[in-house]
Design a protein around this motif. Structure first.
Motif, short mmCIF file in Angstrom:
data_model
loop_
_atom_site.label_atom_id
_atom_site.label_comp_id
_atom_site.label_asym_id
_atom_site.label_seq_id
_atom_site.Cartn_x
_atom_site.Cartn_y
_atom_site.Cartn_z
N LEU A 75 0.91 -1.35 -0.04
CA LEU A 75 0.10 -0.04 0.03
C LEU A 75 0.89 1.25 -0.14
CD1 LEU A 75 -2.62 1.37 0.07
CD2 LEU A 75 -2.39 1.14 2.85
N ALA A 76 1.81 1.30 0.96
CA ALA A 76 2.85 2.50 0.86
C ALA A 76 3.51 2.81 -0.55
CB ALA A 76 3.63 2.50 2.24
N LEU A 77 4.08 1.69 -0.82
CA LEU A 77 4.93 1.91 -2.04
C LEU A 77 3.78 2.21 -3.37
CD1 LEU A 77 7.18 -1.12 -1.97
CD2 LEU A 77 7.80 1.40 -1.58
N ASN A 78 2.62 1.60 -3.52
CA ASN A 78 1.82 1.86 -4.73
C ASN A 78 1.19 3.48 -4.30
OD1 ASN A 78 1.44 0.09 -6.40
ND2 ASN A 78 0.86 -1.56 -4.99
N LEU A 79 1.10 3.72 -3.18
CA LEU A 79 0.62 5.19 -2.99
C LEU A 79 1.41 6.21 -3.67
CD1 LEU A 79 -1.38 5.14 0.24
CD2 LEU A 79 -2.39 5.34 -2.02
N ARG A 80 2.89 5.94 -3.56
CA ARG A 80 4.11 6.65 -3.98
C ARG A 80 4.29 6.52 -4.96
NH1 ARG A 80 9.03 6.20 -0.12
NH2 ARG A 80 9.67 7.93 -1.27
N GLU A 81 4.04 5.34 -5.74
CA GLU A 81 4.44 4.82 -7.16
C GLU A 81 5.84 4.95 -7.43
OE1 GLU A 81 1.10 5.35 -10.32
OE2 GLU A 81 1.97 7.27 -9.80
N SER A 82 6.65 4.28 -6.37
CA SER A 82 7.98 4.32 -6.49
C SER A 82 8.56 3.60 -7.61
CB SER A 82 8.80 3.75 -5.10
OG SER A 82 10.11 3.96 -5.22
N THR A 83 9.27 4.32 -8.73
CA THR A 83 9.84 3.91 -9.84
C THR A 83 11.19 3.00 -9.46
OG1 THR A 83 8.89 5.59 -11.24
CG2 THR A 83 10.62 4.20 -12.17
N VAL A 84 11.94 3.75 -8.30
CA VAL A 84 13.06 3.13 -8.23
C VAL A 84 12.97 1.87 -7.32
CG1 VAL A 84 15.06 3.44 -6.50
CG2 VAL A 84 14.25 5.42 -7.77
N THR A 85 11.74 1.73 -6.73
CA THR A 85 11.68 0.46 -5.81
C THR A 85 10.95 -0.68 -6.96
OG1 THR A 85 10.80 1.57 -4.06
CG2 THR A 85 10.23 -0.98 -4.39
N THR A 86 10.34 -0.17 -7.86
CA THR A 86 9.93 -1.29 -8.86
C THR A 86 11.18 -1.90 -9.82
OG1 THR A 86 7.72 -0.18 -9.03
CG2 THR A 86 8.40 -1.69 -10.94
N ARG A 87 11.96 -0.86 -10.25
CA ARG A 87 13.25 -1.21 -11.00
C ARG A 87 14.25 -2.24 -10.18
NH1 ARG A 87 14.56 4.55 -13.86
NH2 ARG A 87 12.53 4.40 -15.66
N THR A 88 14.44 -1.63 -8.79
CA THR A 88 14.85 -2.65 -8.08
C THR A 88 14.39 -4.17 -7.84
OG1 THR A 88 15.64 -0.61 -6.69
CG2 THR A 88 16.11 -2.86 -5.66
N LEU A 89 13.04 -4.32 -7.55
CA LEU A 89 12.53 -5.58 -7.58
C LEU A 89 12.74 -6.27 -8.81
CD1 LEU A 89 9.39 -4.58 -5.53
CD2 LEU A 89 11.38 -5.67 -4.76
N LEU A 90 12.79 -5.58 -9.85
CA LEU A 90 12.80 -6.29 -11.24
C LEU A 90 14.18 -6.58 -11.57
CD1 LEU A 90 11.74 -7.06 -13.87
CD2 LEU A 90 12.34 -4.81 -14.81
N ILE A 91 15.02 -6.10 -10.94
CA ILE A 91 16.52 -6.53 -11.25
C ILE A 91 16.79 -7.54 -10.14
CG2 ILE A 91 19.03 -5.96 -10.51
CD1 ILE A 91 18.23 -3.06 -11.12
N ILE A 92 16.03 -7.72 -9.04
CA ILE A 92 16.23 -9.03 -8.14
C ILE A 92 15.50 -10.28 -8.99
CG2 ILE A 92 15.19 -9.76 -6.11
CD1 ILE A 92 15.60 -6.97 -4.85
N GLY A 93 14.63 -9.86 -9.41
CA GLY A 93 14.03 -10.91 -10.36
C GLY A 93 15.07 -11.58 -11.36
N MET A 94 15.57 -10.85 -11.98
CA MET A 94 16.65 -11.15 -12.84
C MET A 94 17.55 -12.01 -12.32
SD MET A 94 15.44 -10.29 -15.89
CE MET A 94 13.68 -10.76 -15.06
N VAL A 95 18.21 -11.40 -11.04
CA VAL A 95 19.30 -12.09 -10.38
C VAL A 95 18.52 -13.56 -10.06
CG1 VAL A 95 20.51 -12.13 -8.09
CG2 VAL A 95 20.52 -10.28 -9.44
N GLY A 96 17.30 -13.47 -9.58
CA GLY A 96 16.82 -14.68 -9.22
C GLY A 96 16.72 -15.80 -10.13
N ILE A 97 16.57 -15.36 -11.45
CA ILE A 97 16.58 -16.50 -12.61
C ILE A 97 17.79 -16.96 -12.88
CG2 ILE A 97 16.25 -16.65 -15.02
CD1 ILE A 97 13.96 -14.48 -14.87
#
Length: 485
Positions: free
Chosen positions: A157-179
Motif C-alpha cells: 500500500l505504501a509503495l503503490n501510493l508513492r508509485e516508487s519507480t526506483v523500488t519497482t526497478r530494484t525488484l525487477l533487477i532482483i527478479g533477474m538475479v533470481g532467474i
C-alpha cells in the motif's frame, strides 16, 4: 479503428506520450519486463508442487503441455498487437475487436484475476518467509504466518501510493538475479545426477518428458498450475509508447517472453524432478515440499544458497504483489469513475494522482481473502494454490475473450490476420475451455468448487451488462479508449 493507425488523442488537448522522443526500447528489453512480471522464481518454487501431487514425475511433460497451450493463446495477442498500437491489456483488445460490452466483460473477468492473484501472492510471501526461517533453524508459531501478508500488504500500500519507480526497478533487477540463481541450481542438479554424485539414484530420467501412465485428463488438470506460470506474459504491451516500432517490437517481445519462459520452466522442472528422484519416495518429497528451490538448493549446494534464493523469491513475490495491486486498483478506479461502485473509489491523491482509495480497497480485499481462508483452516500454501487456481480460471475467461476477438478481427475487411490463421486462436480457445471444464469433473473438494467460484464472478459481469447495458457500454468504451490512447 483501422490497422496500423495510431489512435487520435481525445478532444481537449494532446494526450501525453510516454518515453523519450527519438529513443525507445527494443524487443528483449520489453520481453524482460514480461518475464519479470511472470515471477519465474516464485512460479518455479511453488507451481510444480501441485502438479507433482497430480501426475507424479511427469511434471516436465505437463509444463510442456502448458507451454504449447500458452503459445496457442499468446498467438492472438501477437497478431492483434501488430494491428493496434496501445497498452494492449485484455479488456482493451477484446473491446477493440468485439465491442464495449465485451470490453466491460473482459475487464470484470480481469479484475477477478487481479484480486485473487493478489491474495495468492500474499500467501506466497508467507511461504517464502517461512522457508527462509526454516533454513535459519527458526520456526514461526501457529498463526504467525498471517503477520507476513499483513506486513507485505501495508508495504505494498505504501509503495503503490508513492508509485516508487526506483523500488519497482530494484525488484525487477532482483527478479533477474533470481532467474540466474535458479538456472545455476538447475545446472548443478543435472550435473550431479548425471555424474552419480547426487543423493538420489534414479538418474537422468528422460521419461519425465512423456505422459507416462497418466491420462490426458490428469495432465490437463495439472496444466492449470503450469499455465499460471505464464500469467502476465502480456504485460510488456504496456510499453508500446516507449518502444521502437511497436508494431514489430511488442509482438516479437511477447512471443519471445513466452518462449524464453517455456524453455526455462521446462528445464528447471526437469532438474527439480530428477533432483528429488523419480521413484515413489522422490515423487512424494516433491509433492510434499513447501518451496522446491529452497529444499533442493540446501541439498545440492548448501543452506546458504537456500537462504539466498528464499530471500530473492520473497522479493520477487513482493514485486508481483505490487503489480497486481496496482493493476487491480486502476481497473477498480476506472470502473468507479464511470459509475460502477462507490464514487469514493474514483478519488485520486491530489499530490500524486494515484487512486488512493481504490488502492487501499484492493489491499483490504486482499487481506480479507487471506484471513477468510485462514479462518477455514488453510495455511499459506493453501492460500497460494486455491486462490491461484481461481485467479487462473478467471484469467482463462479473459484470455479467451482476446482469442475470440482475434478470430473476429481476421474476418474484417483489411485485417492483417489471414483467415487461415484463425485455426491457431481457435485451438487456443479449445485449450482454455478444456483446462476450465476439466476442473469441473473428476476433481475432489475443494478443487471442485473453484470453477464455480470463478464462473460466478464472471457471470456477475454478464449480469451487470444485462441489467445496465448503457452503463456497461459506457464503461467498456472508456476502458477501451483509455487503453487505445
Amino acid at each position: 479503428m483501422s490497422a496500423h493507425t495510431d489512435t487520435t488523442p481525445p478532444a481537449g488537448g494532446d494526450a501525453p506520450r510516454l518515453g523519450t522522443p527519438g529513443r525507445g526500447l527494443g524487443v528483449w528489453e520489453v520481453a524482460a519486463l514480461s518475464v519479470g512480471f511472470m515471477g519465474p522464481v516464485m512460479a518455479m518454487s511453488l507451481n510444480g508442487i501441485g502438479i507433482a501431487g497430480l501426475v507424479g514425475s511427469q511434471v516436465p511433460f505437463t509444463f510442456l503441455v502448458s507451454f504449447m497451450g500458452t503459445l496457442l493463446v499468446a498467438y492472438a495477442f501477437v497478431r492483434l498487437t501488430r494491428s493496434f498500437t496501445h497498452a494492449g491489456s485484455v479488456y482493451a483488445l477484446s473491446g477493440a475487436t468485439l465491442g464495449p460490452r465485451a470490453g466491460f466483460f473482459g475487464g470484470f473477468a480481469l479484475l477477478g484475476t487481479y484480486l485473487f492473484f493478489a491474495a495468492c501472492i500474499a500467501g506466497a510471501c508467507a511461504v517464502f518467509f517461512e522457508a527462509m526461517l526454516d533454513q535459519l533453524g527458526l520456526t514461526m508459531p501457529g498463526w504467525g504466518w498471517l503477520a507476513v501478508p499483513l506486513v507485505v500488504g501495508l508495504l505494498t500500500l505504501a509503495l503503490n501510493l508513492r508509485e516508487s519507480t526506483v523500488t519497482t526497478r530494484t525488484l525487477l533487477i532482483i527478479g533477474m538475479v533470481g532467474i540466474l540463481a535458479m538456472l545455476t541450481l538447475a545446472v548443478v542438479i543435472v550435473v550431479q545426477v548425471a555424474s552419480g554424485s547426487a543423493p538420489v539414484s534414479t538418474g537422468v530420467d528422460l521419461s519425465t518428458l512423456t505422459p507416462g501412465d497418466h491420462s490426458w485428463n490428469a495432465v490437463m488438470t495439472a496444466s492449470v498450475f503450469g499455465f499460471l506460470s505464464w500469467a502476465g506474459f502480456e504485460s510488456g504491451t504496456s510499453l508500446a509508447e516507449e518502444s521502437r516500432d511497436p508494431h514489430r517490437t511488442i509482438p516479437r517481445a511477447l512471443l519471445g517472453a513466452v518462449v524464453l519462459a517455456g524453455v526455462i520452466y521446462t528445464f528447471v522442472m526437469f532438474a527439480q524432478t530428477i533432483g528429488y528422484g523419480t521413484d515413489a519416495a522422490g515423487q512424494e518429497a516433491f509433492a510434499g515440499a513447501s518451496s522446491t528451490l529452497t529444499d533442493l538448493g540446501s541439498t545440492y549446494i548448501g543452506p546458504w544458497f537456500a537462504v539466498l534464493i528464499s530471500i530473492v523469491a520473497f522479493m520477487v513475490a513482493l514485486a508481483s504483489l505490487l503489480s497486481s495491486v496496482a493493476a487491480a486498483s486502476r481497473l477498480l478506479f476506472a470502473l468507479a469513475r464511470d459509475g460502477f461502485g462507490p464514487s469514493g473509489l474514483a478519488r485520486t491523491d491530489p499530490r500524486t494522482g494515484v487512486p488512493a482509495v481504490a488502492t487501499a480497497t484492493v489491499v483490504a480485499l486482499t487481506l480479507a481473502l487471506v484471513l477468510f481462508l485462514a479462518l477455514l483452516g488453510g495455511g499459506p500454501v493453501e492460500v497460494y494454490y486455491w486462490y491461484a487456481t481461481i485467479a487462473t480460471l478467471c484469467m482463462v475467461v479473459a484470455y479467451g475473450m482476446t482469442a475470440v476477438g482475434a478470430v473476429r478481427h481476421a474476418f474484417r475487411p483489411g485485417s492483417q490476420i489471414a483467415k487461415w490463421e484463425t485455426v491457431i486462436p481457435v485451438l487456443g480457445i479449445a485449450y482454455l475451455a478444456y483446462v476450465y471444464l476439466v476442473q469441473v469433473e473428476g476433481q475432489v473438494a475443494p478443487y471442485t468448487y473453484f470453477p464455480w467460484i470463478a464462473g460466478a464472478w464472471c457471470l456477475v459481469g454478464g449480469a451487470l451488462i444485462l441489467a445496465k447495458p448503457r452503463l456497461a457500454d459506457r464503461i467498456g468504451a472508456r476502458l477501451t479508449t483509455d487503453d487505445l490512447e
